[in-house]
Design an enzyme around this catalytic site. Structure first.
Site, PDB file in Angstrom:
ATOM      1  CG  ASP A  43       7.418  -2.684  -3.880  1.00 36.20           C
ATOM      2  OD1 ASP A  43       8.312  -2.822  -3.045  1.00 36.20           O
ATOM      3  OD2 ASP A  43       6.375  -3.368  -3.917  1.00 36.20           O
ATOM      4  CG  ASP A  78       1.704  -4.059  -4.554  1.00 35.32           C
ATOM      5  OD1 ASP A  78       2.767  -3.763  -3.946  1.00 35.32           O
ATOM      6  OD2 ASP A  78       1.195  -5.182  -4.543  1.00 35.32           O
ATOM      7  CG  ASP A  96       5.266   0.080  -2.337  1.00 35.17           C
ATOM      8  OD1 ASP A  96       6.439  -0.006  -1.945  1.00 35.17           O
ATOM      9  OD2 ASP A  96       4.616  -0.878  -2.796  1.00 35.17           O
TER      10      ASP A  96
END
Length: 783
Positions: A471, A671, A675
């Protein structure tokens, strides 16, 4: 297996399906743990029942109870008797109080780690038994083997068996008693293990020798040598001594892995310095710290709990949390973590997370659980162990039969000793230790390198990962927009431009507004008051600042107040191409300048991606941001193989699934809450320690600092740990594959080589020691 089944399996007395209701007692004489349901040594005194490990301790107590019930210090238990204890090799076995595992016979350990670094009662007990057994084994060997080899007889021939019996009986019946108890439990519960083989082998040698000593007339003349029936007490005695020595070495090694956990726990100080409402300072116990307390941290002191700095500036050594040696600067507003060390200045912090909610407490819990988790590769050892012990017993019986039928004289003696050697050398303790020891040491090593492994399955999967999905926001970038550029028109001061913009943006709710206000504060600018604040949806905001009209927004906003955005058009487009958001500023209807705000790339991202590429990983970046920003970040970092932008949370999980469907082994690093689905869908989910709790819970691994550099360490840790496990398993299989045939006597017809039970016992202890020593090498692994 469900929890109820765990508890049932944990019962060690009577019916294996019966749940224990009696707590473990403490022998008041020697301090050993005693099972009231098993011991026959007990006595009532002063309306209280006391239990003892042996008749000797009971006799000492009865002779003078007050001597043992006075102020004499007694060993403290390692955990509350009602605490849950589990097997380090079979975590599914859970029970209240200490005892032994019904599957492998190993002593149970407290589920919750403790700061108690006192001696392990089992280690103390086994060490004492080893010393006693060793002291009796030396004269036993001199009377039996030395006399046979040199012809020097230390006692008359008629006394020899009786003297050997007197020396061997304490070794087998007292020093080796735990092995017989565990061996019988393994047969009763049909969980055959190393203690099955030891108890059968030692018991056969001792019982045969005992009958040969007490009633030699029962044996035919073909059994006799030099007119006497031979005895094999030395085989039984030496094997017990060597197995005890191996157990002591193993227990010491396991204690070393426990010290790694305690080293983490001791990082937090036992006291804190609380500042009262009147400014006075008082040193209090850490357990008395409450949320909201103001705490003083002097230079050189450890931070007591998690919180935020409210006064002072200093640098804090966070190596225990991140693995990075450089201290981190702290100022008012900075977060500090319990267990890190203040280096230079004095700080005042506000306590925000205490007790089990601190980062360090969560780290200890996660490491403890990971050390007891089972990697899929362990299933191989479990399956082999399931049929290995019955096979060894069958080989031992076949060895006995063949030697007794066609072996040289004395046939029975050779048959008995070779069968016992097979049983002893094949003890699968090394096989049982191969995987758990490596997992215990590896996860502890990872914790000190900023890599928290939630379970062993994640560690094994990470070694095979070939695709890393990352991400963008908060993983590759800082996750917090910052002012990255100021462009002021001629005649306009940059500081004035920023101060005017901050004054207006302080009233705005736009995501980029906060970054501008923070930047002005960091530069120490005085932000003036505003009047007549107004907002135009989709364009920008305006207000009166110190008597002048300030407008902030896009090109349309500039044109609406009469300012021409043209002079900054090219520079604005260049900034946007770099992934930044651009805000134009007009002063009294004239273009004054431009502010660029972006989510900066983490300092370590470029080198981390380069190193991960070197590890053979394909890098895929996912983000909910637009394509322009995503491409700009990928270009700035370099090494990104594939970019997916404009994604929703479900899109990230879908892409992970598509990669797996194509045969990729996928690790996902993220994080945020968005996600979590992708972290759970990946073969290995890797959460940033700076991220949300949901992300951390969804992942199998956490990088404490939220730094991708730790991802490189995690990959290397996985490779080192799995390599270590394979080395241990290979050695265990090779050892048994070679040792069992030699012990059975296959080399005797061609080379005249036989392996005595004593040498078999030494080899078995050496194999366990080799596996444990190899696992401990992971503590020095370079990550």
């Amino acid at each position: 297996m469900d929890h109820a089944a765990h508890d049932h399996a944990g019962g060690c007395c009577g019916d294996p399906d019966k749940v224990r209701t009696t707590a473990i007692a403490k022998d008041p004489v020697c301090g050993m743990d005693v099972d009231p349901e098993k011991t026959v040594h007990r006595v009532s005194h002063a309306a209280h029942e006391y239990y003892f490990c042996s008749a000797g301790c009971r006799a000492k107590f009865v002779g003078n109870p007050d001597a043992w019930l006075g102020d004499k210090p007694k060993p403290a238990p390692k955990a509350s008797p009602r605490a849950i204890w589990i097997c380090p090799m079979h975590p599914e076995i859970r029970r209240e109080g200490s005892g032994t595992c019904p599957i492998c016979g190993m002593a149970l350990e407290p589920e919750e780690p403790s700061l108690d670094d006192g001696p392990n009662p089992e280690l103390v007990d086994f060490t004492r038994r080893t010393w006693v057994a060793g002291a009796l084994t030396v004269p036993l060997l001199m009377i039996s083997m030395v006399a046979e080899m040199t012809g020097v007889h230390f006692v008359p021939a008629s006394w020899n068996p009786w003297v050997q019996l007197l020396l061997t009986a304490p070794i087998v019946l007292w020093a080796g008693l735990p092995f017989f108890e565990r061996g019988w439990a393994s047969i009763r519960t049909r969980n055959l293990n190393m203690f099955t083989l030891v108890s059968i082998g030692v018991g056969a040698a001792f019982l045969y020798s005992l009958v040969a000593t007490v009633a030699p007339g029962l044996f035919p003349s073909s059994f006799r040598m030099h007119g006497m029936v031979p005895v094999y007490y030395e085989a039984a005695g030496v094997v017990v001594t060597l197995v005890l020595l191996g157990q002591v070495l193993e227990l010491r090694a396991r204690a070393a892995t426990g010290r790694a956990i305690r080293a983490l726990m001791t990082l937090t100080p036992k006291t804190a310095r609380r500042i009262g409402p009147d400014g006075s300072e008082q040193e209090i116990d850490l357990s008395e710290v409450m949320q909201g307390d103001r705490l003083r941290i002097r230079p050189g002191e450890a931070v007591p709990v998690d919180g935020a700095v409210i006064e002072g500036r200093s640098s804090v050594d966070e190596a225990m949390l991140t693995g990075e040696p450089a201290p981190v600067a702290k100022a008012p507003g900075s977060k500090v973590t319990g267990g890190t060390v203040n280096t230079t200045g004095s700080l005042v912090m506000e306590a925000q997370a205490i007790g089990s909610n601190t980062v360090l407490a969560r780290i200890v819990k996660m490491v403890t659980e990971a050390q007891r988790s089972r990697a899929p590769i362990q299933a191989v050892a479990d399956r082999i162990s399931g049929w290995f012990v019955p096979l060894v017993v069958a080989i031992a019986l076949a060895t006995f039969a063949v030697w007794n039928l066609v072996g040289p004289e004395p046939r029975f003696g050779h048959a008995l000793l070779n069968a016992i050697a097979v049983l002893i050398i094949a003890c699968p303790c090394a096989l049982g230790l191969a995987t758990p020891m490596s997992i215990m040491v590896g996860t502890g090593r990872g914790a000190h390198a900023g890599v928290l492994v939630k379970n062993a399955e994640a560690l094994q999967a990470l070694e095979k990962v070939d695709t890393l999905v990352i991400d963008k926001t908060g993983t590759l970038t800082e996750g917090k927009p910052k002012l990255v550029g100021i462009e002021a028109m001629e005649g306009v001061d940059e500081s004035d431009l920023l101060a005017w913009a901050a004054a207006v943006e302080r009233r705005s709710e736009h995501p980029l507004a906060h970054a501008i206000v923070v930047a002005a504060g960091e530069r120490g600018l005085e932000i003036p008051a505003v009047e007549d604040f107004g907002s135009i949806t989709g364009a920008g905001v305006s207000a009166r600042v110190a008597g002048r009209t300030v407008a902030i927004g896009n090109a349309a906003m500039m044109r609406s107040v009469g300012a021409d955005p043209g002079p900054l058009h090219d520079r604005a487009e260049a900034r946007r191409a770099e992934g930044a958001g651009v805000t134009l500023v007009a002063l009294d209807g004239r273009l004054a300048g431009m502010l660029a705000v972006a989510d900066p790339v983490k300092a370590s991202a470029r080198s981390a991606i380069r190193d991960l590429h070197a590890e053979g990983l394909r890098i895929v970046m996912l983000t909910g941001d637009g394509r322009g920003t995503a491409d700009a970040v990928a270009k700035a970092i370099g090494g990104v193989d594939e970019v997916h932008a404009d994604l929703k949370p479900e899109d990230k999980a879908r892409i992970v699934g598509e990669l797996k469907a194509k045969g990729a082994v996928v690790a996902m690093a993220g994080d945020g809450i968005n996600d979590a689905p992708a972290l759970a869908a990946a073969d290995v989910g890797i959460a940033m320690g700076t991220g949300t709790d949901v992300a951390i819970e969804s992942a199998g691994m956490t990088l404490t600092k939220g730094d991708l550099a730790a991802m490189v360490r995690a990959r290397r840790l996985a490779k080192a740990t799995m390599r270590n496990i394979r080395q241990n398993l290979w050695f265990s299989f090779l050892f048994n594959g070679i040792g069992v045939p030699i012990a059975a006597g296959v080399l005797y017809p061609v080379a005249g080589i036989l392996l005595s039970p004593m040498l078999a016992g030494a080899a078995m202890a050496l194999s366990s020691f080799a596996v444990v020593t190899n696992a401990l090498r992971l503590n020095g692994a370079r990550l």
